[in-house]
Design a protein around this motif. Structure first.
Motif, PDB file in Angstrom:
ATOM      1  N   GLU A  73       0.860  -1.194   0.000  1.00 15.93           N
ATOM      2  CA  GLU A  73       0.000   0.000   0.000  1.00 15.93           C
ATOM      3  C   GLU A  73       0.891   1.237   0.000  1.00 15.93           C
ATOM      4  N   TYR A  74       0.467   2.234  -0.750  1.00 15.03           N
ATOM      5  CA  TYR A  74       1.194   3.508  -0.761  1.00 15.03           C
ATOM      6  C   TYR A  74       1.133   4.164   0.611  1.00 15.03           C
ATOM      7  N   CYS A  75       2.143   4.952   0.938  1.00 11.83           N
ATOM      8  CA  CYS A  75       2.114   5.797   2.133  1.00 11.83           C
ATOM      9  C   CYS A  75       1.742   7.218   1.707  1.00 11.83           C
ATOM     10  N   GLY A  76       1.074   7.903   2.603  1.00 11.29           N
ATOM     11  CA  GLY A  76       0.882   9.345   2.411  1.00 11.29           C
ATOM     12  C   GLY A  76      -0.270   9.755   1.514  1.00 11.29           C
ATOM     13  N   ILE A  77      -1.096   8.797   1.058  1.00  9.94           N
ATOM     14  CA  ILE A  77      -2.336   9.216   0.401  1.00  9.94           C
ATOM     15  C   ILE A  77      -3.473   8.624   1.227  1.00  9.94           C
ATOM     16  N   ASN A 105      -7.372  -8.064   4.549  1.00  5.06           N
ATOM     17  CA  ASN A 105      -6.264  -7.372   5.233  1.00  5.06           C
ATOM     18  C   ASN A 105      -5.466  -6.562   4.223  1.00  5.06           C
ATOM     19  N   ILE A 106      -5.353  -5.265   4.504  1.00  2.00           N
ATOM     20  CA  ILE A 106      -4.551  -4.380   3.646  1.00  2.00           C
ATOM     21  C   ILE A 106      -3.704  -3.520   4.578  1.00  2.00           C
ATOM     22  N   LEU A 107      -2.440  -3.399   4.279  1.00  2.07           N
ATOM     23  CA  LEU A 107      -1.544  -2.585   5.113  1.00  2.07           C
ATOM     24  C   LEU A 107      -2.077  -1.153   5.196  1.00  2.07           C
ATOM     25  N   ASN A 108      -1.919  -0.543   6.375  1.00  2.47           N
ATOM     26  CA  ASN A 108      -2.339   0.843   6.543  1.00  2.47           C
ATOM     27  C   ASN A 108      -1.145   1.757   6.248  1.00  2.47           C
ATOM     28  N   GLY A 109      -1.168   2.357   5.071  1.00  2.00           N
ATOM     29  CA  GLY A 109      -0.066   3.216   4.641  1.00  2.00           C
ATOM     30  C   GLY A 109       0.019   4.513   5.423  1.00  2.00           C
ATOM     31  N   ASN A 110      -0.995   4.782   6.247  1.00  2.00           N
ATOM     32  CA  ASN A 110      -0.992   6.006   7.057  1.00  2.00           C
ATOM     33  C   ASN A 110      -0.835   5.703   8.541  1.00  2.00           C
ATOM     34  N   ALA A 111      -0.394   4.498   8.847  1.00  2.00           N
ATOM     35  CA  ALA A 111      -0.245   4.126  10.256  1.00  2.00           C
ATOM     36  C   ALA A 111       0.707   5.097  10.942  1.00  2.00           C
ATOM     37  N   GLU A 112       0.363   5.455  12.192  1.00  2.00           N
ATOM     38  CA  GLU A 112       1.223   6.373  12.948  1.00  2.00           C
ATOM     39  C   GLU A 112       2.603   5.766  13.155  1.00  2.00           C
ATOM     40  N   ASN A 113       2.593   4.457  13.384  1.00  2.00           N
ATOM     41  CA  ASN A 113       3.856   3.763  13.598  1.00  2.00           C
ATOM     42  C   ASN A 113       3.997   2.662  12.528  1.00  2.00           C
ATOM     43  N   PRO A 114       4.603   3.001  11.397  1.00  2.00           N
ATOM     44  CA  PRO A 114       4.678   2.037  10.296  1.00  2.00           C
ATOM     45  C   PRO A 114       5.428   0.758  10.669  1.00  2.00           C
ATOM     46  N   MET A 159       8.714  -0.562   5.292  1.00  2.00           N
ATOM     47  CA  MET A 159       8.516   0.589   4.406  1.00  2.00           C
ATOM     48  C   MET A 159       9.637   0.634   3.380  1.00  2.00           C
ATOM     49  N   LYS A 160       9.292   0.932   2.132  1.00  2.00           N
ATOM     50  CA  LYS A 160      10.308   1.037   1.080  1.00  2.00           C
ATOM     51  C   LYS A 160      10.149   2.354   0.331  1.00  2.00           C
ATOM     52  N   THR A 161      11.276   2.856  -0.143  1.00  2.00           N
ATOM     53  CA  THR A 161      11.257   4.035  -1.009  1.00  2.00           C
ATOM     54  C   THR A 161      11.155   3.539  -2.446  1.00  2.00           C
ATOM     55  N   LEU A 162      10.271   4.135  -3.214  1.00  2.00           N
ATOM     56  CA  LEU A 162      10.091   3.680  -4.595  1.00  2.00           C
ATOM     57  C   LEU A 162      11.204   4.240  -5.479  1.00  2.00           C
ATOM     58  N   THR A 163      11.613   3.467  -6.462  1.00  2.00           N
ATOM     59  CA  THR A 163      12.660   3.938  -7.373  1.00  2.00           C
ATOM     60  C   THR A 163      12.044   4.887  -8.404  1.00  2.00           C
ATOM     61  N   THR A 164      12.904   5.658  -9.031  1.00  2.00           N
ATOM     62  CA  THR A 164      12.437   6.577 -10.085  1.00  2.00           C
ATOM     63  C   THR A 164      11.726   5.793 -11.181  1.00  2.00           C
ATOM     64  N   ASP A 165      12.257   4.634 -11.547  1.00  2.00           N
ATOM     65  CA  ASP A 165      11.627   3.801 -12.588  1.00  2.00           C
ATOM     66  C   ASP A 165      10.176   3.470 -12.241  1.00  2.00           C
ATOM     67  N   THR A 166       9.969   3.075 -10.983  1.00  2.00           N
ATOM     68  CA  THR A 166       8.615   2.691 -10.553  1.00  2.00           C
ATOM     69  C   THR A 166       7.714   3.915 -10.467  1.00  2.00           C
ATOM     70  N   VAL A 181       2.872  10.934  -7.526  1.00  2.00           N
ATOM     71  CA  VAL A 181       3.045   9.530  -7.116  1.00  2.00           C
ATOM     72  C   VAL A 181       3.702   9.491  -5.732  1.00  2.00           C
ATOM     73  N   PRO A 182       3.113   8.721  -4.789  1.00  2.00           N
ATOM     74  CA  PRO A 182       3.764   8.613  -3.470  1.00  2.00           C
ATOM     75  C   PRO A 182       5.190   8.103  -3.633  1.00  2.00           C
ATOM     76  N   LYS A 183       6.051   8.519  -2.719  1.00  3.27           N
ATOM     77  CA  LYS A 183       7.470   8.144  -2.840  1.00  3.27           C
ATOM     78  C   LYS A 183       7.830   6.940  -1.967  1.00  3.27           C
ATOM     79  N   THR A 184       6.911   6.583  -1.068  1.00  3.27           N
ATOM     80  CA  THR A 184       7.165   5.426  -0.200  1.00  3.27           C
ATOM     81  C   THR A 184       5.920   4.548  -0.141  1.00  3.27           C
ATOM     82  N   ALA A 185       6.139   3.326   0.275  1.00  6.48           N
ATOM     83  CA  ALA A 185       5.027   2.379   0.409  1.00  6.48           C
ATOM     84  C   ALA A 185       5.361   1.385   1.502  1.00  6.48           C
ATOM     85  N   LEU A 186       4.324   0.767   2.067  1.00  4.41           N
ATOM     86  CA  LEU A 186       4.544  -0.389   2.941  1.00  4.41           C
ATOM     87  C   LEU A 186       4.378  -1.614   2.057  1.00  4.41           C
TER      88      LEU A 186
END
Ligand code: GLP
Length: 269
Positions: A73-77, A105-114, A159-166, A181-186
């Protein structure tokens, strides 16, 4: 690894849907012993989801005793953003089948504590005895879930940072604007996928040909996380002809040949 080669995307999708339905039916799941399914997003699984919805409506498979875990799941949207994976899954699949909402079950990309959120997710998967079948797609750079090149092949949910390609590839869903596009995701890790009892990846289209070549013919490498599947005892890739464009002719013929003798009646088109 099995490599199933189908002529086009429709056949790939139908094959994958038939396979999923057959495995669920074979497990004969109950509320006490549900079938645990790992689910991907992206354009690759859309045809399979459509075919599964049809099989569900025809009474050929039920999701009542199926528990799902999404890959990422994306973070920050916001969760209800039209491009969140939460929205994707409910719109394209869950709202149209008989699954119980509490089993999704879907990861919460806005969780306070990822970090806690990722730990909770891994523990919940473990609580069900692991994932029976992890479905997935692949990015043009060979990533599975959001395990970008360089991800540890034993990684778990984090949590991962997305590459420019992605970010560029996924900008097509964000008005073709990379800034949106969000820059990070869980994401589940490569190790999480590898811990599933079986894995099925859908690989279609010319733009996936390089990823498929590295996944099937290349060495196992963190630079092409799809290649980790070579170490899995029950991994299947179902690909269309276009995605096979960079395989050696011999490799292509080899898999066609052994699969001709390996026909699972449940998946016959
Ligand atoms: C994203 C997702 C992956 C998916 C990939 C390919 O990066 N996190 O799970 O496999 O996109 O997407 P598509 O199927 O749209 O090509």
């Amino acid at each position: 690894m099995r490599l199933i080669i189908e002529k086009d995307y429709d056949n790939v999708s139908q094959w994958a849907a038939n396979y999923v339905a057959a495995r669920i039916n074979e497990a004969n799941p109950t509320p006490e012993h549900p079938f645990v399914l790992g689910c991907p997003t992206g354009s690759s699984p859309l045809g399979m989801y459509r075919a599964l919805i049809k099989l569900n409506k025809e009474g050929k498979v039920s999701f009542r005793n199926v528990v799902t875990f999404n890959m990422d799941e994306y973070c920050g949207i916001p969760r209800d953003h039209e491009q969140s994976y939460y929205t994707f899954m409910w719109t394209n699949f869950f709202n149209q089948i008989d699954i119980l909402p509490e089993n999704v079950n879907i990861l919460n990309g806005n969780a306070e504590n990822p970090v806690e959120e990722c730990k909770r997710y891994e523990e919940k998967i473990k609580g069900y005895g692991g994932i029976d079948l992890f479905l997935g797609g692949v990015g043009p750079d060979g990533h599975i879930a959001f395990n970008e090149p360089g991800s540890s092949l034993t990684s778990r949910t984090r949590m991962k940072t997305l590459t420019t390609d992605t970010i560029i590839a996924n900008s097509r869903f964000f008005e073709n604007n990379v800034d949106l596009v969000p820059k990070t995701a869980l994401t589940v890790g490569v190790g999480t996928v590898m811990s599933a009892k079986s894995v099925l990846l859908i690989v279609n289209g010319h733009n996936k040909a390089r990823a498929l070549k590295h996944g099937v013919e290349g060495g196992i490498s963190q630079m092409w996380t799809i290649s980790a599947l070579q170490m899995h005892q029950h991994a299947i890739i179902v690909a269309d002809d276009a995605a096979c464009g960079e395989l050696k002719v011999d490799t292509y013929r080899y898999f066609k040949d052994i699969e001709a003798a390996n026909l699972d009646p449940a998946t016959q088109l």
